[in-house]
Motif scaffolding. Structure first.
Motif, PDB file in Angstrom:
ATOM      1  N   PHE A   8       6.043   6.691   4.573  1.00  0.00           N
ATOM      2  CA  PHE A   8       4.948   6.754   5.540  1.00  0.00           C
ATOM      3  C   PHE A   8       5.379   6.100   6.839  1.00  0.00           C
ATOM      4  CE2 PHE A   8       4.083   2.848   3.194  1.00  0.00           C
ATOM      5  CZ  PHE A   8       3.651   1.952   4.147  1.00  0.00           C
ATOM      6  N   GLU A   9       4.654   6.414   7.898  1.00  0.00           N
ATOM      7  CA  GLU A   9       4.945   5.806   9.194  1.00  0.00           C
ATOM      8  C   GLU A   9       3.661   5.357   9.855  1.00  0.00           C
ATOM      9  OE1 GLU A   9       5.599   9.138  12.528  1.00  0.00           O
ATOM     10  OE2 GLU A   9       7.076   9.239  10.923  1.00  0.00           O
ATOM     11  N   LEU A  10       3.812   4.349  10.668  1.00  0.00           N
ATOM     12  CA  LEU A  10       2.699   3.744  11.384  1.00  0.00           C
ATOM     13  C   LEU A  10       3.055   3.738  12.860  1.00  0.00           C
ATOM     14  CD1 LEU A  10       0.030   2.118  11.099  1.00  0.00           C
ATOM     15  CD2 LEU A  10       1.430   0.080  10.924  1.00  0.00           C
ATOM     16  N   SER A  39      -1.779   0.365   5.699  1.00  0.00           N
ATOM     17  CA  SER A  39      -0.735   0.775   4.754  1.00  0.00           C
ATOM     18  C   SER A  39      -1.348   1.316   3.473  1.00  0.00           C
ATOM     19  CB  SER A  39       0.188  -0.403   4.439  1.00  0.00           C
ATOM     20  OG  SER A  39       0.845  -0.844   5.595  1.00  0.00           O
ATOM     21  N   ASN A  40      -2.376   0.650   2.983  1.00  0.00           N
ATOM     22  CA  ASN A  40      -3.046   1.078   1.764  1.00  0.00           C
ATOM     23  C   ASN A  40      -3.632   2.480   1.929  1.00  0.00           C
ATOM     24  OD1 ASN A  40      -3.758   0.528  -0.931  1.00  0.00           O
ATOM     25  ND2 ASN A  40      -5.835   0.025  -0.306  1.00  0.00           N
ATOM     26  N   CYS A  41      -4.221   2.750   3.078  1.00  0.00           N
ATOM     27  CA  CYS A  41      -4.769   4.086   3.359  1.00  0.00           C
ATOM     28  C   CYS A  41      -3.657   5.130   3.421  1.00  0.00           C
ATOM     29  CB  CYS A  41      -5.550   4.086   4.668  1.00  0.00           C
ATOM     30  SG  CYS A  41      -7.118   3.235   4.565  1.00  0.00           S
ATOM     31  N   LEU A  42      -2.546   4.790   4.053  1.00  0.00           N
ATOM     32  CA  LEU A  42      -1.430   5.738   4.164  1.00  0.00           C
ATOM     33  C   LEU A  42      -0.777   6.008   2.811  1.00  0.00           C
ATOM     34  CD1 LEU A  42       0.187   4.455   7.479  1.00  0.00           C
ATOM     35  CD2 LEU A  42      -1.093   6.572   7.156  1.00  0.00           C
ATOM     36  N   ASN A  46      -0.606   7.979  -3.848  1.00  0.00           N
ATOM     37  CA  ASN A  46       0.822   8.137  -4.166  1.00  0.00           C
ATOM     38  C   ASN A  46       1.392   6.809  -4.668  1.00  0.00           C
ATOM     39  OD1 ASN A  46       3.429   8.998  -4.416  1.00  0.00           O
ATOM     40  ND2 ASN A  46       3.804   9.207  -2.227  1.00  0.00           N
ATOM     41  N   ARG A  47       1.001   6.463  -5.878  1.00  0.00           N
ATOM     42  CA  ARG A  47       1.432   5.201  -6.478  1.00  0.00           C
ATOM     43  C   ARG A  47       2.150   5.485  -7.792  1.00  0.00           C
ATOM     44  NH1 ARG A  47      -1.999   1.418  -3.737  1.00  0.00           N
ATOM     45  NH2 ARG A  47      -3.639   2.590  -2.722  1.00  0.00           N
ATOM     46  N   PRO A  48       3.113   4.664  -8.137  1.00  0.00           N
ATOM     47  CA  PRO A  48       3.776   4.846  -9.440  1.00  0.00           C
ATOM     48  C   PRO A  48       2.827   4.423 -10.571  1.00  0.00           C
ATOM     49  CG  PRO A  48       4.587   2.866  -8.373  1.00  0.00           C
ATOM     50  CD  PRO A  48       3.668   3.535  -7.389  1.00  0.00           C
ATOM     51  N   PRO A  49       3.099   4.852 -11.803  1.00  0.00           N
ATOM     52  CA  PRO A  49       2.240   4.465 -12.931  1.00  0.00           C
ATOM     53  C   PRO A  49       2.132   2.942 -13.100  1.00  0.00           C
ATOM     54  CG  PRO A  49       3.817   6.148 -13.595  1.00  0.00           C
ATOM     55  CD  PRO A  49       4.168   5.745 -12.201  1.00  0.00           C
ATOM     56  N   MET A 118       8.735   3.197  10.265  1.00  0.00           N
ATOM     57  CA  MET A 118       8.859   4.115   9.129  1.00  0.00           C
ATOM     58  C   MET A 118       9.277   3.322   7.902  1.00  0.00           C
ATOM     59  SD  MET A 118      10.792   7.189  11.171  1.00  0.00           S
ATOM     60  CE  MET A 118      10.948   8.229   9.753  1.00  0.00           C
ATOM     61  N   ILE A 119       8.597   3.589   6.781  1.00  0.00           N
ATOM     62  CA  ILE A 119       8.861   2.871   5.542  1.00  0.00           C
ATOM     63  C   ILE A 119       9.096   3.891   4.437  1.00  0.00           C
ATOM     64  CG2 ILE A 119       7.856   1.332   3.799  1.00  0.00           C
ATOM     65  CD1 ILE A 119       6.233   0.642   6.724  1.00  0.00           C
ATOM     66  N   GLU A 120      10.111   3.630   3.627  1.00  0.00           N
ATOM     67  CA  GLU A 120      10.415   4.522   2.513  1.00  0.00           C
ATOM     68  C   GLU A 120      10.747   3.681   1.280  1.00  0.00           C
ATOM     69  OE1 GLU A 120      12.619   8.441   2.817  1.00  0.00           O
ATOM     70  OE2 GLU A 120      14.138   7.128   1.918  1.00  0.00           O
ATOM     71  N   VAL A 121      10.183   4.081   0.156  1.00  0.00           N
ATOM     72  CA  VAL A 121      10.449   3.440  -1.141  1.00  0.00           C
ATOM     73  C   VAL A 121      10.932   4.533  -2.086  1.00  0.00           C
ATOM     74  CG1 VAL A 121       9.497   2.101  -3.053  1.00  0.00           C
ATOM     75  CG2 VAL A 121       8.533   1.839  -0.759  1.00  0.00           C
TER      76      VAL A 121
END
Length: 123
Positions: A8-10, A39-42, A46-49, A118-121
């Motif tokens: 996501f990007e801010l 960030s939570n809204c973005l 899309n969260r891992p289990p 920009m953030i990527e995990v």
């Protein structure tokens, strides 16, 4: 093995370390809570289990005024906290987040309107 990717990007830059340290506690807390909420809204659904323990992180700051290394890495602290609060990663301690699995970068842009984070995990 399942793979996970969050990106996501801010379009707003968090302050660098020196500017953040000059804020009083109330202002800094308000700013960080705002970053957590955005960030939570973005991230959305899309969260891992379960929170990730093995992952790679990539933080890129597009800015008209590049920061020094300590200012750059510290400017991403509220985003790391947001990833923990959103249960994307298990913790932001050195055991999980370190220079072997985390990339900090910045890109110099000419116009203020082009500034973003920009953030990527990936897991």
């Amino acid at each position: 093995m399942q793979s996970y990717c969050l990106s996501f990007e801010l379009n707003e830059l968090p302050p660098g370390l020196n500017r953040a340290l000059r804020l009083n506690g109330f202002e800094r807390n308000r700013l960080y809570k705002s970053i957590y909420g955005i960030s939570n809204c973005l991230i959305g659904s899309n969260r891992p289990p379960k929170p990730l323990t093995k992952f790679t992180l990539s933080f890129t700051r597009h800015t008209i005024r590049p920061l020094d290394l300590d200012g750059l890495t510290a400017s991403f602290k509220p985003f790391l906290d947001a990833l923990v609060r959103s249960k994307i990663i298990v913790d932001d301690s050195w055991e999980y987040v370190n220079f072997q699995n985390t990339k900090y970068d910045q890109v110099k842009v000419k116009k203020k309107i082009d500034q973003k984070v920009m953030i990527e995990v990936r897991a």
